[in-house]
Design a protein around this motif. Structure first.
Motif, PDB file in Angstrom:
ATOM      1  N   VAL A   1      -3.147  -1.785  -6.528  1.00 30.44           N
ATOM      2  CA  VAL A   1      -3.944  -1.256  -5.510  1.00 30.44           C
ATOM      3  C   VAL A   1      -4.802  -0.261  -6.407  1.00 30.44           C
ATOM      4  O   VAL A   1      -4.125   0.740  -6.988  1.00 30.44           O
TER       5      VAL A   1
ATOM      6  N   LEU B   1       0.960  -1.263   0.006  1.00 22.53           N
ATOM      7  CA  LEU B   1       0.105   0.019   0.030  1.00 22.53           C
ATOM      8  C   LEU B   1       0.936   1.418  -0.098  1.00 22.53           C
ATOM      9  O   LEU B   1       0.711   2.327  -0.906  1.00 22.53           O
TER      10      LEU B   1
ATOM     11  N   ASP C   1      -8.393   4.365   2.212  1.00 22.88           N
ATOM     12  CA  ASP C   1      -8.312   4.985   0.981  1.00 22.88           C
ATOM     13  C   ASP C   1      -8.381   3.811   0.008  1.00 22.88           C
ATOM     14  O   ASP C   1      -8.200   4.168  -1.341  1.00 22.88           O
ATOM     15  N   ALA C   2      -7.936   2.548   0.220  1.00 23.68           N
ATOM     16  CA  ALA C   2      -7.727   1.442  -0.625  1.00 23.68           C
ATOM     17  C   ALA C   2      -9.048   0.714  -1.223  1.00 23.68           C
ATOM     18  O   ALA C   2      -9.911   0.109  -0.351  1.00 23.68           O
TER      19      ALA C   2
ATOM     20  N   THR D   1      -7.364   2.902  -5.883  1.00 25.36           N
ATOM     21  CA  THR D   1      -7.914   4.007  -4.782  1.00 25.36           C
ATOM     22  C   THR D   1      -9.083   4.488  -5.343  1.00 25.36           C
ATOM     23  O   THR D   1      -9.941   5.218  -4.368  1.00 25.36           O
TER      24      THR D   1
ATOM     25  N   VAL E   1      -0.644   4.861  -1.099  1.00 25.82           N
ATOM     26  CA  VAL E   1      -1.691   4.977  -0.134  1.00 25.82           C
ATOM     27  C   VAL E   1      -1.318   4.730   1.380  1.00 25.82           C
ATOM     28  O   VAL E   1      -0.337   4.234   1.950  1.00 25.82           O
ATOM     29  N   THR E   2      -1.715   5.943   2.087  1.00 25.09           N
ATOM     30  CA  THR E   2      -1.274   6.341   3.366  1.00 25.09           C
ATOM     31  C   THR E   2      -2.514   5.701   4.587  1.00 25.09           C
ATOM     32  O   THR E   2      -2.284   5.818   5.635  1.00 25.09           O
TER      33      THR E   2
END
Length: 173
Positions: free
Chosen positions: A146, A122, A132-133, A148, A127-128
């Motif tokens: 991945v 991620l 959000d994934a 978003t 992606v933090t």
């Protein structure tokens, strides 16, 4: 002939031959698309290396081995295109690891991945926060995709595990 000259001659013969074989067989020769593609890629590297480094292995044997590997791969590729069920024998299936920010624990177990492995993928995708994934898929190649943004239904219609996400907390990485 001294060993160093044999090694040099083998390299001069095998590498251009390999490039020619790949041109004939197509770029799929080294594509990471399925298990047999991966196996051929590894075996090809091994054949070239062992032929070049071992002066007792004649270049002709290395050339024959390369031709055989790529011919078998081409035949398997053609077979799996013509016989739909053959793809089940040669290819892995994509596996949904996350949906709508929620981890599918049973999918991680099946993929033999840890949450730390997933977090690393991620982060690598920028992606933090897990929330959000929208969709995380272990692809047939072993790569992790991945998304978003919520995917179009047509893109994921055949993936295992696309149903409702499992209950569970979301959070940041």
């Amino acid at each position: 002939m001294p060993d160093w000259m044999t090694i040099l001659l083998d390299a001069v013969i095998l590498l251009p031959a390999l490039m020619l074989f790949v041109r004939i067989a197509g770029l799929r020769s080294f594509a990471k698309m399925s298990a047999h593609d991966f196996a051929v890629t590894v075996a090809t590297g091994s054949v070239v290396a062992s032929t070049v480094v071992n002066p007792s292995t004649p270049w002709s044997m290395g050339l024959l081995a390369l031709a055989a590997l790529l011919a078998v791969q081409t035949a398997i590729g053609a077979f799996r295109v013509r016989v739909k069920r053959a793809q089940h024998w040669t290819d892995n299936e994509p596996l949904v690891l996350m949906r709508d920010g929620l981890v599918r624990e049973e999918a991680l177990v099946e993929a033999r991945m840890t949450r730390d492995d997933l977090r690393q993928k991620l982060r690598g995708a920028g992606v933090t926060r897990m929330a959000d994934a929208a969709l995380v898929v272990l692809e047939t190649t072993g790569d992790v995709s991945v998304l978003t943004e919520p995917p179009e239904d047509t893109l994921v219609a055949e993936l295992r595990g696309i149903g409702a996400p499992p209950p569970g907390p979301t959070g940041s990485l």
